[in-house]
Design a protein around this motif. Structure first.
Motif, mmCIF file in Angstrom:
data_model
loop_
_atom_site.group_PDB
_atom_site.id
_atom_site.type_symbol
_atom_site.label_atom_id
_atom_site.label_comp_id
_atom_site.label_asym_id
_atom_site.label_seq_id
_atom_site.Cartn_x
_atom_site.Cartn_y
_atom_site.Cartn_z
ATOM 1 N N TRP A 195 4.424 -8.216 37.102
ATOM 2 C CA TRP A 195 3.024 -8.597 36.913
ATOM 3 C C TRP A 195 2.808 -9.165 35.511
ATOM 4 O O TRP A 195 2.110 -10.167 35.328
ATOM 5 C CB TRP A 195 2.107 -7.394 37.153
ATOM 6 N N LEU A 196 3.407 -8.520 34.502
ATOM 7 C CA LEU A 196 3.228 -8.945 33.114
ATOM 8 C C LEU A 196 3.883 -10.293 32.826
ATOM 9 O O LEU A 196 3.313 -11.130 32.136
ATOM 10 C CB LEU A 196 3.798 -7.900 32.155
ATOM 11 N N PHE A 197 5.092 -10.505 33.351
ATOM 12 C CA PHE A 197 5.848 -11.688 32.976
ATOM 13 C C PHE A 197 5.897 -12.760 34.064
ATOM 14 O O PHE A 197 6.179 -13.916 33.766
ATOM 15 C CB PHE A 197 7.262 -11.296 32.539
ATOM 16 N N GLY A 198 5.637 -12.378 35.310
ATOM 17 C CA GLY A 198 5.523 -13.345 36.404
ATOM 18 C C GLY A 198 6.538 -14.458 36.375
ATOM 19 O O GLY A 198 7.736 -14.220 36.321
ATOM 20 N N ASP A 199 6.051 -15.725 36.418
ATOM 21 C CA ASP A 199 6.967 -16.878 36.453
ATOM 22 C C ASP A 199 7.335 -17.374 35.060
ATOM 23 O O ASP A 199 7.765 -18.506 34.935
ATOM 24 C CB ASP A 199 6.355 -18.101 37.149
ATOM 25 N N THR A 200 7.116 -16.569 34.044
ATOM 26 C CA THR A 200 7.517 -16.998 32.706
ATOM 27 C C THR A 200 9.040 -16.996 32.599
ATOM 28 O O THR A 200 9.743 -16.437 33.449
ATOM 29 C CB THR A 200 6.949 -16.072 31.614
ATOM 30 N N TYR A 201 9.527 -17.586 31.536
ATOM 31 C CA TYR A 201 10.970 -17.590 31.301
ATOM 32 C C TYR A 201 11.490 -16.152 31.210
ATOM 33 O O TYR A 201 12.527 -15.822 31.785
ATOM 34 C CB TYR A 201 11.300 -18.370 30.020
ATOM 35 N N VAL A 202 10.773 -15.315 30.511
ATOM 36 C CA VAL A 202 11.185 -13.918 30.363
ATOM 37 C C VAL A 202 11.239 -13.228 31.733
ATOM 38 O O VAL A 202 12.164 -12.479 32.023
ATOM 39 C CB VAL A 202 10.232 -13.161 29.412
ATOM 40 N N GLY A 203 10.238 -13.502 32.571
ATOM 41 C CA GLY A 203 10.196 -12.896 33.902
ATOM 42 C C GLY A 203 11.368 -13.299 34.774
ATOM 43 O O GLY A 203 11.901 -12.486 35.538
ATOM 44 N N SER A 204 11.797 -14.545 34.665
ATOM 45 C CA SER A 204 12.899 -15.009 35.507
ATOM 46 C C SER A 204 14.269 -14.870 34.833
ATOM 47 O O SER A 204 15.287 -15.076 35.472
ATOM 48 C CB SER A 204 12.668 -16.461 35.935
ATOM 49 N N HIS A 205 14.281 -14.502 33.544
ATOM 50 C CA HIS A 205 15.540 -14.317 32.811
ATOM 51 C C HIS A 205 15.501 -13.027 31.987
ATOM 52 O O HIS A 205 15.699 -13.062 30.767
ATOM 53 C CB HIS A 205 15.801 -15.503 31.877
ATOM 54 N N PRO A 206 15.231 -11.898 32.601
ATOM 55 C CA PRO A 206 15.164 -10.659 31.807
ATOM 56 C C PRO A 206 16.533 -10.304 31.223
ATOM 57 O O PRO A 206 17.557 -10.602 31.826
ATOM 58 C CB PRO A 206 14.724 -9.613 32.823
ATOM 59 N N THR A 207 16.492 -9.723 30.059
ATOM 60 C CA THR A 207 17.731 -9.301 29.412
ATOM 61 C C THR A 207 18.050 -7.876 29.829
ATOM 62 O O THR A 207 17.205 -7.189 30.414
ATOM 63 C CB THR A 207 17.592 -9.360 27.877
ATOM 64 N N PRO A 208 19.229 -7.393 29.509
ATOM 65 C CA PRO A 208 19.570 -5.995 29.821
ATOM 66 C C PRO A 208 18.649 -4.984 29.113
ATOM 67 O O PRO A 208 18.599 -3.828 29.500
ATOM 68 C CB PRO A 208 21.006 -5.849 29.321
ATOM 69 N N GLU A 209 17.915 -5.436 28.092
ATOM 70 C CA GLU A 209 17.013 -4.535 27.370
ATOM 71 C C GLU A 209 15.668 -4.361 28.068
ATOM 72 O O GLU A 209 14.811 -3.619 27.590
ATOM 73 C CB GLU A 209 16.804 -5.034 25.942
ATOM 74 N N ARG A 210 15.496 -5.009 29.199
ATOM 75 C CA ARG A 210 14.255 -4.900 29.975
ATOM 76 C C ARG A 210 13.892 -3.426 30.166
ATOM 77 O O ARG A 210 14.713 -2.614 30.588
ATOM 78 C CB ARG A 210 14.468 -5.577 31.324
ATOM 79 N N ASN A 211 12.653 -3.086 29.829
ATOM 80 C CA ASN A 211 12.093 -1.748 30.010
ATOM 81 C C ASN A 211 12.932 -0.642 29.376
ATOM 82 O O ASN A 211 13.053 0.446 29.931
ATOM 83 C CB ASN A 211 11.860 -1.459 31.490
ATOM 84 N N SER A 212 13.476 -0.913 28.206
ATOM 85 C CA SER A 212 14.316 0.095 27.555
ATOM 86 C C SER A 212 13.761 0.567 26.216
ATOM 87 O O SER A 212 14.391 1.373 25.545
ATOM 88 C CB SER A 212 15.734 -0.460 27.363
ATOM 89 N N TYR A 213 12.581 0.089 25.820
ATOM 90 C CA TYR A 213 12.017 0.437 24.516
ATOM 91 C C TYR A 213 10.781 1.317 24.647
ATOM 92 O O TYR A 213 10.001 1.172 25.585
ATOM 93 C CB TYR A 213 11.585 -0.828 23.750
ATOM 94 N N GLN A 214 10.610 2.183 23.666
ATOM 95 C CA GLN A 214 9.319 2.832 23.459
ATOM 96 C C GLN A 214 8.610 1.956 22.429
ATOM 97 O O GLN A 214 9.150 1.696 21.355
ATOM 98 C CB GLN A 214 9.495 4.260 22.956
#
Length: 176
Positions: free
Chosen positions: A11-30
């Motif tokens: 929902w947050l990143f949708g069709d953005t570059y980040v949304g379609s190319h997430p890195t391994p760090e996706r959802n790993s930070y506080q």
């Protein structure tokens, strides 16, 4: 990339570059977000106001991520007496539990710009040099967060504040 927003990534990143190319760090930070346009006031009560703001923001952060730490984490945090102790405690927990942490600071230069405009260079210098509270605050961030994004407009403040931890890169100077 906030672990607490894992279910909202698409929902947050949708069709953005980040949304379609997430890195391994996706959802790993506080993620801790600070907006230094919030604590205001005169030079005389600025440190008190900043500390009060940090108490609220770090308190919200600790509550948000308490489930990732031992049961006594929140209780121990609340038992601490000073802002400095609470900030240091959170940073120590990052280290102890090998938590990946991300700090986003908006308006890092807000009150220093106000101080410069209203009180001049001598008061500004006293606030941002040696071991004064504002510079000391940024030194506490050094080594505590895996990533720091600071947004503001004053290269003077950036130079004075980041020399306290001398690991910053000013992206605003990059054309792209």
């Amino acid at each position: 990339y906030d672990m607490a927003s894992k279910d909202d990534f698409d929902w947050l990143f949708g069709d953005t570059y980040v949304g379609s190319h997430p890195t391994p760090e996706r959802n790993s930070y506080q993620v801790l977000r600070l907006d230094f346009s919030k604590p205001g006031g005169s030079v005389d009560n600025l440190e008190t106001n900043v500390n009060g703001y940090l108490d609220v923001m770090y308190g919200n952060f600790v509550t948000k991520y308490a489930k990732y730490y031992p049961e006594e984490y929140l209780t121990n945090y609340k038992a601490l007496k000073t802002t400095s102790d609470r900030v240091n405690y959170v940073h120590q927990m990052f280290y102890t539990y090998r938590v990946k942490s991300y700090l986003i600071v908006d308006e890092y230069d807000n009150f220093t710009n106000n101080v410069l405009n209203q009180h001049g260079e001598a008061v500004y210098h006293a606030m941002t040099h040696a071991e004064e509270f504002y510079r000391d605050l940024f030194k506490k961030f050094k080594g505590s967060f895996d990533r720091i994004l600071m947004m503001g407009v004053s290269p003077v403040t950036m130079d004075d504040v980041t020399s306290g931890y001398n690991i910053a890169t000013a992206l605003t100077l990059r054309k792209n």
